[in-house]
Design a protein around this motif. Structure first.
Motif, PDB file in Angstrom:
ATOM      1  N   TYR A   1      32.499  -8.291  22.023  1.00  0.00           N
ATOM      2  CA  TYR A   1      33.351  -9.369  21.538  1.00  0.00           C
ATOM      3  C   TYR A   1      34.431  -8.804  20.629  1.00  0.00           C
ATOM      4  O   TYR A   1      34.193  -7.844  19.893  1.00  0.00           O
ATOM      5  CB  TYR A   1      32.523 -10.391  20.740  1.00  0.00           C
ATOM      6  N   ASP A   2      35.587  -9.425  20.671  1.00  0.00           N
ATOM      7  CA  ASP A   2      36.697  -9.101  19.765  1.00  0.00           C
ATOM      8  C   ASP A   2      37.004  -7.600  19.715  1.00  0.00           C
ATOM      9  O   ASP A   2      37.046  -6.989  18.651  1.00  0.00           O
ATOM     10  CB  ASP A   2      36.406  -9.639  18.359  1.00  0.00           C
TER      11      ASP A   2
ATOM     12  N   SER B   1      38.047  -0.195  18.063  1.00  0.00           N
ATOM     13  CA  SER B   1      36.676  -0.401  18.523  1.00  0.00           C
ATOM     14  C   SER B   1      36.067   0.874  19.089  1.00  0.00           C
ATOM     15  O   SER B   1      36.703   1.606  19.845  1.00  0.00           O
ATOM     16  CB  SER B   1      36.632  -1.483  19.604  1.00  0.00           C
TER      17      SER B   1
ATOM     18  N   GLY C   1      23.453  -6.300  11.969  1.00  0.00           N
ATOM     19  CA  GLY C   1      24.543  -6.416  12.933  1.00  0.00           C
ATOM     20  C   GLY C   1      24.615  -5.269  13.911  1.00  0.00           C
ATOM     21  O   GLY C   1      25.303  -5.363  14.919  1.00  0.00           O
TER      22      GLY C   1
ATOM     23  N   LYS D   1      28.928  -7.157   8.225  1.00  0.00           N
ATOM     24  CA  LYS D   1      29.834  -8.296   8.400  1.00  0.00           C
ATOM     25  C   LYS D   1      29.940  -9.177   7.169  1.00  0.00           C
ATOM     26  O   LYS D   1      30.941  -9.844   6.974  1.00  0.00           O
ATOM     27  CB  LYS D   1      29.463  -9.108   9.631  1.00  0.00           C
ATOM     28  N   ASP D   2      28.949  -9.124   6.270  1.00  0.00           N
ATOM     29  CA  ASP D   2      29.033  -9.904   5.026  1.00  0.00           C
ATOM     30  C   ASP D   2      29.739  -9.135   3.909  1.00  0.00           C
ATOM     31  O   ASP D   2      29.853  -9.617   2.793  1.00  0.00           O
ATOM     32  CB  ASP D   2      27.647 -10.358   4.563  1.00  0.00           C
TER      33      ASP D   2
ATOM     34  N   PRO E   1      31.462  -5.773  13.375  1.00  0.00           N
ATOM     35  CA  PRO E   1      32.170  -7.012  13.690  1.00  0.00           C
ATOM     36  C   PRO E   1      31.327  -8.244  13.381  1.00  0.00           C
ATOM     37  O   PRO E   1      30.115  -8.154  13.179  1.00  0.00           O
ATOM     38  CB  PRO E   1      32.457  -6.895  15.191  1.00  0.00           C
ATOM     39  N   GLU E   2      31.960  -9.388  13.381  1.00  0.00           N
ATOM     40  CA  GLU E   2      31.283 -10.658  13.107  1.00  0.00           C
ATOM     41  C   GLU E   2      30.181 -10.955  14.112  1.00  0.00           C
ATOM     42  O   GLU E   2      29.184 -11.572  13.780  1.00  0.00           O
ATOM     43  CB  GLU E   2      32.284 -11.814  13.122  1.00  0.00           C
ATOM     44  N   ARG E   3      30.376 -10.504  15.343  1.00  0.00           N
ATOM     45  CA  ARG E   3      29.440 -10.856  16.415  1.00  0.00           C
ATOM     46  C   ARG E   3      29.278  -9.676  17.371  1.00  0.00           C
ATOM     47  O   ARG E   3      30.239  -8.979  17.672  1.00  0.00           O
ATOM     48  CB  ARG E   3      30.025 -12.062  17.150  1.00  0.00           C
ATOM     49  N   GLN E   4      28.080  -9.459  17.844  1.00  0.00           N
ATOM     50  CA  GLN E   4      27.808  -8.440  18.859  1.00  0.00           C
ATOM     51  C   GLN E   4      27.555  -9.130  20.186  1.00  0.00           C
ATOM     52  O   GLN E   4      27.238 -10.323  20.238  1.00  0.00           O
ATOM     53  CB  GLN E   4      26.577  -7.590  18.471  1.00  0.00           C
TER      54      GLN E   4
END
Length: 106
Positions: free
Chosen positions: A76-77, A82, A35, A9-10, A102-105
């Motif tokens: 998420y998202d 996906s 992540g 994600k970074d 993704p940014e968040r799990q």
């Protein structure tokens, strides 16, 4: 051995030599990709290994099966690209595969 690229994600790219027959998730965990939590250990019982398959690879990787699609409801998202990385099996035809964390799990 196929090479897969996992983009954290970074933006850090992890280039991984992956053994055919293993999952993208197993290889990401083995290489400490941040992540990819993989809380269920690859049993398709959580959504903590959610990734986005790069557009160029979506057709080759294919769509999620029914159980995976149900588990993605907990991620998420979720996007058309996906997938759960535990359900993507590495094969010689996936040499060069690119997936994004993704940014968040969940």
């Amino acid at each position: 051995m196929p090479k897969i690229s996992v983009v954290a994600k970074d933006g850090t790219v992890f280039e991984i030599q992956a053994e055919p027959g293993t999952s993208v998730m197993e290889n990401a965990v083995r290489n400490s990709v941040p992540g990819i939590e993989a809380e269920c250990g690859g049993a398709c019982a959580c959504a903590t290994c959610h990734v986005y398959v790069d557009e160029a690879w979506q057709e080759k990787v294919g769509l999620p099966g029914p159980i995976e699609a149900d588990m993605l409801d907990f991620a998420y998202d979720v996007r058309p690209a996906s997938r759960l990385s535990c359900q993507i099996k590495v094969a010689d035809g996936l040499d060069g595969l690119v997936v994004l964390v993704p940014e968040r799990q969940s």
